[in-house]
Design a protein around this motif. Sequence first.
Motif, mmCIF file in Angstrom:
data_model
loop_
_atom_site.group_PDB
_atom_site.id
_atom_site.type_symbol
_atom_site.label_atom_id
_atom_site.label_comp_id
_atom_site.label_asym_id
_atom_site.label_seq_id
_atom_site.Cartn_x
_atom_site.Cartn_y
_atom_site.Cartn_z
ATOM 1 N N PRO A 2 0.830 -1.206 0.000
ATOM 2 C CA PRO A 2 0.000 0.000 0.000
ATOM 3 C C PRO A 2 0.863 1.255 0.000
ATOM 4 C CG PRO A 2 -0.776 -1.560 1.643
ATOM 5 C CD PRO A 2 0.534 -2.083 1.115
ATOM 6 N N ALA A 3 0.461 2.241 -0.774
ATOM 7 C CA ALA A 3 1.247 3.471 -0.897
ATOM 8 C C ALA A 3 1.448 4.157 0.438
ATOM 9 C CB ALA A 3 0.566 4.416 -1.876
ATOM 10 N N ARG A 4 0.466 4.072 1.333
ATOM 11 C CA ARG A 4 0.607 4.768 2.610
ATOM 12 C C ARG A 4 1.693 4.157 3.479
ATOM 13 N NH1 ARG A 4 -4.939 2.961 3.405
ATOM 14 N NH2 ARG A 4 -4.924 1.066 4.611
ATOM 15 N N CYS A 5 2.163 2.955 3.124
ATOM 16 C CA CYS A 5 3.245 2.332 3.889
ATOM 17 C C CYS A 5 4.600 2.924 3.531
ATOM 18 C CB CYS A 5 3.297 0.827 3.631
ATOM 19 S SG CYS A 5 1.915 -0.058 4.315
ATOM 20 N N ILE A 47 9.626 -4.685 5.546
ATOM 21 C CA ILE A 47 8.585 -3.886 4.887
ATOM 22 C C ILE A 47 7.205 -4.427 5.236
ATOM 23 C CG2 ILE A 47 7.572 -3.279 2.649
ATOM 24 C CD1 ILE A 47 10.490 -3.053 1.615
ATOM 25 N N ASP A 48 7.061 -5.745 5.258
ATOM 26 C CA ASP A 48 5.789 -6.358 5.624
ATOM 27 C C ASP A 48 5.375 -5.944 7.038
ATOM 28 O OD1 ASP A 48 3.561 -8.322 5.330
ATOM 29 O OD2 ASP A 48 4.686 -9.391 6.883
ATOM 30 N N ALA A 49 6.310 -5.985 7.972
ATOM 31 C CA ALA A 49 6.015 -5.616 9.353
ATOM 32 C C ALA A 49 5.608 -4.149 9.456
ATOM 33 C CB ALA A 49 7.228 -5.899 10.247
ATOM 34 N N VAL A 50 6.304 -3.283 8.753
ATOM 35 C CA VAL A 50 5.971 -1.857 8.763
ATOM 36 C C VAL A 50 4.578 -1.638 8.180
ATOM 37 C CG1 VAL A 50 6.557 0.392 7.760
ATOM 38 C CG2 VAL A 50 8.344 -1.040 8.768
ATOM 39 N N CYS A 51 4.249 -2.342 7.121
ATOM 40 C CA CYS A 51 2.921 -2.191 6.510
ATOM 41 C C CYS A 51 1.820 -2.682 7.441
ATOM 42 C CB CYS A 51 2.859 -2.914 5.171
ATOM 43 S SG CYS A 51 3.765 -2.051 3.883
ATOM 44 N N VAL A 52 2.060 -3.791 8.130
ATOM 45 C CA VAL A 52 1.067 -4.282 9.090
ATOM 46 C C VAL A 52 0.868 -3.249 10.203
ATOM 47 C CG1 VAL A 52 0.645 -6.009 10.894
ATOM 48 C CG2 VAL A 52 1.352 -6.734 8.612
#
Length: 102
Positions: A2-5, A47-52
């Motif tokens: 997602p762009a907001r991430c 990156i996955d963790a930051v997005c979550v």
Amino acid sequence: VPARCVSPPGAPQGRASAGSGVSKGRAPVLAACLAAMPHDPTGRDLIDAVCVGTEVLSRTGEALGFRHYDLGFHATGTLGTLGAAAAVARLTGQDHASTTCL
């Protein structure tokens, strides 16, 4: 992703920031980076963790809206904590049972 991430600080945010009063990303990014040190994750895992974490922060902020702020809470500090916790939980492989408080 997602762009907001991944959008830089100060960049316009989409619907996710409407009504939440939250600066997204900073708390989950910092927490995930600090938690990553002893675990040596891949960049994809980080990156996955930051997005979550950002998603948890965003959705909680949307649900609470500005009323949270009107009651005297600073949403970035309070909701950022939830986002940071979610990011660290994801990065360290925590499951639902280990992150649920009853």
